[in-house]
Design a protein around this motif. Structure first.
Motif, PDB file in Angstrom:
ATOM      1  N   UNK A  96       6.721  17.057  -6.383  1.00  0.00           N
ATOM      2  CA  UNK A  96       4.964  16.958  -5.978  1.00  0.00           C
ATOM      3  C   UNK A  96       5.466  15.377  -4.755  1.00  0.00           C
ATOM      4  N   UNK A  97       4.863  15.876  -3.919  1.00  0.00           N
ATOM      5  CA  UNK A  97       4.950  14.710  -2.790  1.00  0.00           C
ATOM      6  C   UNK A  97       3.689  14.228  -2.581  1.00  0.00           C
ATOM      7  N   UNK A  98       3.289  12.357  -3.410  1.00  0.00           N
ATOM      8  CA  UNK A  98       1.490  12.436  -3.094  1.00  0.00           C
ATOM      9  C   UNK A  98       2.173  11.092  -2.117  1.00  0.00           C
ATOM     10  N   UNK A  99       1.004  11.723  -0.329  1.00  0.00           N
ATOM     11  CA  UNK A  99       1.340  10.429   0.384  1.00  0.00           C
ATOM     12  C   UNK A  99       0.204   9.108   0.236  1.00  0.00           C
ATOM     13  N   UNK A 100      -0.482   8.123  -0.395  1.00  0.00           N
ATOM     14  CA  UNK A 100      -1.813   7.756  -0.095  1.00  0.00           C
ATOM     15  C   UNK A 100      -1.680   7.234   1.290  1.00  0.00           C
ATOM     16  N   UNK A 101      -2.977   6.548   1.913  1.00  0.00           N
ATOM     17  CA  UNK A 101      -3.474   6.101   2.904  1.00  0.00           C
ATOM     18  C   UNK A 101      -4.856   5.494   2.603  1.00  0.00           C
ATOM     19  N   UNK A 133      -0.053  10.555 -17.596  1.00  0.00           N
ATOM     20  CA  UNK A 133       0.966  10.656 -17.499  1.00  0.00           C
ATOM     21  C   UNK A 133       1.950   9.605 -17.519  1.00  0.00           C
ATOM     22  N   UNK A 134       1.284   9.060 -16.029  1.00  0.00           N
ATOM     23  CA  UNK A 134       2.283   7.838 -15.376  1.00  0.00           C
ATOM     24  C   UNK A 134       0.975   7.207 -13.990  1.00  0.00           C
ATOM     25  N   UNK A 135       1.621   6.135 -13.810  1.00  0.00           N
ATOM     26  CA  UNK A 135       1.101   4.999 -13.165  1.00  0.00           C
ATOM     27  C   UNK A 135       1.761   4.316 -12.382  1.00  0.00           C
ATOM     28  N   UNK A 136       1.147   4.543 -11.355  1.00  0.00           N
ATOM     29  CA  UNK A 136       1.860   3.827  -9.733  1.00  0.00           C
ATOM     30  C   UNK A 136       1.476   2.905  -9.561  1.00  0.00           C
ATOM     31  N   UNK A 137       1.789   1.528  -9.095  1.00  0.00           N
ATOM     32  CA  UNK A 137       0.841  -0.076  -8.413  1.00  0.00           C
ATOM     33  C   UNK A 137       1.269   0.185  -6.871  1.00  0.00           C
ATOM     34  N   UNK A 138       0.697   0.703  -6.465  1.00  0.00           N
ATOM     35  CA  UNK A 138       0.913   0.244  -5.106  1.00  0.00           C
ATOM     36  C   UNK A 138       1.142  -1.645  -4.449  1.00  0.00           C
ATOM     37  N   UNK A 139       1.824  -1.488  -3.565  1.00  0.00           N
ATOM     38  CA  UNK A 139       2.093  -3.068  -3.641  1.00  0.00           C
ATOM     39  C   UNK A 139       1.004  -3.814  -2.611  1.00  0.00           C
ATOM     40  N   UNK A 140      -0.173  -4.934  -3.250  1.00  0.00           N
ATOM     41  CA  UNK A 140      -1.180  -5.456  -2.506  1.00  0.00           C
ATOM     42  C   UNK A 140      -0.877  -5.788  -1.016  1.00  0.00           C
ATOM     43  N   UNK A 141      -2.101  -5.361  -0.439  1.00  0.00           N
ATOM     44  CA  UNK A 141      -2.164  -5.605   1.679  1.00  0.00           C
ATOM     45  C   UNK A 141      -3.117  -6.424   2.092  1.00  0.00           C
ATOM     46  N   UNK A 142      -2.970  -6.913   2.961  1.00  0.00           N
ATOM     47  CA  UNK A 142      -3.837  -7.261   3.643  1.00  0.00           C
ATOM     48  C   UNK A 142      -3.561  -6.499   4.780  1.00  0.00           C
ATOM     49  N   UNK A 143      -5.213  -6.071   4.937  1.00  0.00           N
ATOM     50  CA  UNK A 143      -5.695  -5.107   6.036  1.00  0.00           C
ATOM     51  C   UNK A 143      -7.296  -5.672   7.172  1.00  0.00           C
ATOM     52  N   UNK A 144      -6.614  -5.673   8.432  1.00  0.00           N
ATOM     53  CA  UNK A 144      -7.236  -5.576   9.245  1.00  0.00           C
ATOM     54  C   UNK A 144      -8.092  -4.016   9.532  1.00  0.00           C
ATOM     55  N   UNK A 145      -9.334  -4.637  10.300  1.00  0.00           N
ATOM     56  CA  UNK A 145     -10.631  -3.647  10.379  1.00  0.00           C
ATOM     57  C   UNK A 145      -9.449  -2.356  11.039  1.00  0.00           C
ATOM     58  N   UNK A 154      -6.936  -0.863  10.111  1.00  0.00           N
ATOM     59  CA  UNK A 154      -5.309  -0.515   9.784  1.00  0.00           C
ATOM     60  C   UNK A 154      -5.216  -0.127   8.644  1.00  0.00           C
ATOM     61  N   UNK A 155      -4.277   0.709   8.506  1.00  0.00           N
ATOM     62  CA  UNK A 155      -4.321   1.590   7.905  1.00  0.00           C
ATOM     63  C   UNK A 155      -2.661   0.757   6.546  1.00  0.00           C
ATOM     64  N   UNK A 156      -2.549   0.869   5.477  1.00  0.00           N
ATOM     65  CA  UNK A 156      -1.084   0.819   4.572  1.00  0.00           C
ATOM     66  C   UNK A 156      -1.196   2.138   3.961  1.00  0.00           C
TER      67      UNK A 156
END
Length: 396
Positions: free
Chosen positions: A55-60, A87-99, A101-103
């Motif tokens: 399963x590929x999960x893309x988070x925006x 089952x499992x937990x993933x931590x996304x790297x923190x980011x600074x977003x401008x209006x 803007x997508x991470x």
């Protein structure tokens, strides 16, 4: 002379505004855009995958506000096995977003068994929190024959509509756990599927929503959604609670004002508020009974959910009796037990409409076949060793 000139200029300006508004339909006004911060969570994944697939999960995560913000997001995967187990937990790297803007964050998960899996996304940004849930299924593929049938007549023009019953203003104490109910009514003429909830609230609150996802809401039917709020770490004040309800066909957004009052002893709690809370639970029991009756008419097995409902009903009746006897501590305990039972009930009712195709396991049949082959081979070898050669049979 100066006064006449001023009046003349004023008349010209007013005339210009009137003519401009009549010709264009717009009036020149000054608009002030207030600063605000918000994020939008977007998930892309396969709803159904085969047992051997990844399963590929893309988070925006998009900054949907008009100010720069810092966000940190956690994505967790749960499996439904009577209860939800992480089952499992993933931590996304923190980011600074401008209006605007997508991470992006990509995850590859390989399930170890078939079943129902939940995805939980929780984003913290500058003192606020936003959470949503999604679901996917892992199945063993089955073979089937495609039978061509005559096309049915064209159905009537479909239209989707979702109405939500909820309280716009909620008052609670710091030492209280509050149950907020949303009643979703499908008033259109088509079923609504994959209804997800995006909850946005101050990060000092603790909350849980049940059910996490509504898989199927038929036309002219209702579904009760329960949101539990705990304000033990929240300062007194007013807080906006935003809930966005998104299905495959419709989208609704509601906002609730949560007023948190300072903690008070049980004996100082407003008795009228406590009485109204009992009445609210009685109304929820009635709505759950109606929903379970509809499921029974549709042929679903309601034995488990009916037991949970009756247990909650007993707790609410005890709360009413203790209120009449002025045992207010017992009332709060009864309502707390009823709340937990109703949370489980809401989750189980949503899963009743879940249909998963799982092929039967043929492992047992293979084991039986292997045992039979071993017996036949052993018997053949035994006969071969004990049987005399043909040349010696006549001697005897």
């Amino acid at each position: 002379m100066d006064e006449k000139l001023f009046i003349f200029i004023a008349i010209i300006l007013i005339s210009f505004l009137i003519i401009h508004s009549r010709l264009t339909g717009y009036v020149i006004v000054s608009v002030e855009v207030l600063p605000y911060k918000d994020v939008k969570q977007m998930l892309n994944f396969e709803r159904v995958i085969n047992y051997s697939q990844t399963q590929k999960i893309t988070l925006e995560i998009m900054n949907s506000g008009n100010l720069e913000l810092n966000e940190s997001t956690t994505l967790s995967i749960y499996k439904l096995d009577k209860t939800l187990k992480k089952i499992v937990e993933y931590q996304k790297p923190s980011s600074s977003l401008k209006p605007m803007e997508i991470s992006y964050f990509n995850i590859y998960y390989f399930p170890t068994e078939e079943g129902t899996y939940y995805i939980k996304v929780r984003t913290n940004f500058d003192g606020k929190i936003k959470e949503t849930w999604a679901v996917f299924w892992v199945v063993i593929p089955v073979r089937y024959e495609v039978v061509q049938e005559k096309a049915p007549p064209a159905p009537p023009m479909p239209f989707a509509r979702l109405e939500v019953e909820y309280e716009k203003n909620i008052t609670m104490y710091q030492n209280e756990t509050k149950l907020i109910s949303l009643i979703l009514n499908n008033t259109g003429n088509v079923p609504l599927g994959n209804i997800n909830f995006y909850v946005s609230l101050d990060s000092s609150f603790e909350f849980e929503i049940n059910p996490k996802v509504i898989f199927n809401l038929q036309e002219n039917s209702s579904q009760i959604v329960l949101l539990t709020l705990n304000a033990s770490k929240v300062l007194p004040g007013h807080y906006p609670l935003e809930i966005e309800i998104v299905s495959d066909l419709v989208r609704r957004r509601i906002e609730i004002d949560v007023n948190v009052l300072p903690s008070v002893p049980v004996k100082l709690i407003d008795l009228e508020v406590l009485k109204q809370e009992i009445l609210k639970y009685q109304y929820l029991i009635f709505r759950f009974e109606t929903q379970i009756l509809e499921l029974f008419k549709e042929g679903y097995d309601i034995s488990k959910v009916n037991i949970t409902l009756q247990s909650a009903k007993i707790q609410v009746e005890k709360a009413k009796e203790n209120f009449e006897n002025e045992k207010y501590d017992a009332v709060i305990k009864n309502l707390d037990e009823a709340r937990k039972l109703l949370e489980n009930l809401a989750f189980d009712l949503a899963n009743l409409r879940l249909w998963i195709v799982i092929t039967p396991s043929y492992i047992n049949y293979w084991l039986i076949l292997i045992v039979i082959l071993i017996i036949l081979i052993t018997y053949y070898e035994f006969r071969k060793r004990t049987q005399k050669p043909i040349a010696l049979r006549g001697v005897e």
